[in-house]
Write an enzyme that holds these catalytic residues in place. Sequence first.
Site, short mmCIF file in Angstrom:
data_model
loop_
_atom_site.label_atom_id
_atom_site.label_comp_id
_atom_site.label_asym_id
_atom_site.label_seq_id
_atom_site.Cartn_x
_atom_site.Cartn_y
_atom_site.Cartn_z
N GLU A 151 38.01 -61.13 24.77
CA GLU A 151 37.04 -62.59 23.44
C GLU A 151 38.21 -63.99 23.59
OE1 GLU A 151 35.95 -60.45 19.95
OE2 GLU A 151 38.33 -61.08 19.81
N GLY B 114 33.89 -67.41 16.42
CA GLY B 114 34.19 -68.06 15.08
C GLY B 114 33.59 -69.35 14.80
N HIS C 196 44.14 -58.55 18.57
CA HIS C 196 42.90 -59.18 18.84
C HIS C 196 43.37 -61.05 17.90
CE1 HIS C 196 40.30 -61.78 16.11
NE2 HIS C 196 39.35 -60.50 16.32
N GLY D 286 32.21 -60.64 15.13
CA GLY D 286 32.30 -60.81 13.97
C GLY D 286 31.48 -60.97 13.44
N GLY D 287 31.59 -62.78 12.99
CA GLY D 287 30.39 -63.69 12.22
C GLY D 287 28.56 -62.30 11.89
N SER E 198 31.35 -65.10 18.92
CA SER E 198 30.09 -65.75 18.28
C SER E 198 28.96 -65.14 19.28
CB SER E 198 29.93 -67.31 19.08
OG SER E 198 31.24 -68.44 17.96
N ASN F 9 33.38 -55.90 13.48
CA ASN F 9 34.83 -56.33 12.98
C ASN F 9 34.74 -57.26 11.80
OD1 ASN F 9 37.40 -57.68 12.75
ND2 ASN F 9 37.74 -58.74 14.27
N GLU G 227 43.28 -63.06 16.42
CA GLU G 227 43.84 -63.05 14.91
C GLU G 227 45.08 -63.64 14.39
OE1 GLU G 227 40.21 -62.81 13.16
OE2 GLU G 227 39.33 -64.54 14.25
N LYS H 227 36.76 -58.60 10.36
CA LYS H 227 37.86 -58.87 9.58
C LYS H 227 38.38 -58.67 7.60
CE LYS H 227 36.75 -62.18 12.58
NZ LYS H 227 36.09 -63.55 13.88
P1 PGA Z 1 32.92 -64.18 15.95
O1 PGA Z 1 34.22 -63.30 15.64
O2 PGA Z 1 31.59 -62.87 16.50
O3 PGA Z 1 32.57 -64.25 14.59
O4 PGA Z 1 33.51 -65.14 16.63
C1 PGA Z 1 34.50 -62.35 16.72
C2 PGA Z 1 35.84 -61.44 17.13
O5 PGA Z 1 36.98 -61.74 16.66
O6 PGA Z 1 35.54 -60.43 16.86
#
Ligand code: PGA
Length: 251
Positions: A168, A174, A96, A235-236, A214, A10, A98, A12
């Site tokens: 999640e 994050g 998600h 994500g990251g 993470s 993802n 967010e 973002k």
């Molecule tokens: P992250 O994000 O791996 O940066 O924690 C995961 C996500 O939001 O799907």
Amino acid sequence: MARRKIFAGNWKMYTTLQEALDLAKGICAGASGVGDREVVIFPPAPYAKAVADLCRGSNVAVGMQNMHFEQEGAFTGEVSPPMVRDCGCRYVLIGHSERRHVFGETDDLVNKKVHAALKNDIEPVVCIGELLEEREKGLTTEVLRRQLDKAFAGIGADYMKRTVVAYEPVWAIGTGKVATPETAEDAHGFIRSVMRELYPGDTADVLPILYGGSVKPDNIAGLARTGNIDGVLVGGASLKVDSFLEIIRVK
Ligand code: PGA
């Protein structure tokens, strides 16, 4: 029962167009040897079509990060299900963390979007997860059950074959605080047990349940060894070719 293994990135609201294309190119090149694992990337909406064009013919699928539930209408700034398909996306992230916590998406809205995705032949990756304060108060299972009940209200078992759930925990997204394999496995086992109650037959046994929050090259191995984690939503660490490839190639 064999379940699909899905490794998703993802992106973002990150990358320029050129960075998105370079990232997709690197992932397509490196993902060719991952066997039966499905690799899915979720670029920012304005780049989805260009990324999907680039990925055509590879074993990398593309998804949209969000979508409206109506087919069309006066909804300034929104993306419709037919637009998602026109952009070459096979998947869509729904609910998600967010979207829920920054943009106020409710369980009801999530349910409408799940219906819209499936009706339009787009596979929803339905994201659920508890807040830190909910976990600390012992409410995790209650929250997950409510999110699942509501997300899948009115969705027939046939559709579930084209549905993915992503667990999640909000406190892990994050933050660098990945759930331990035991914590994640507990939650995944619980999610599967709820899905067994909601759907008869083998629906819950074949449902892919991804872990997100993470995920990094140095913690993927423990997560991958569990019984109920069928892949990850990253994500990251999906924003760099090397780290994402290390994750999708985990033994
Ligand atoms: P992250 O994000 O791996 O940066 O924690 C995961 C996500 O939001 O799907």
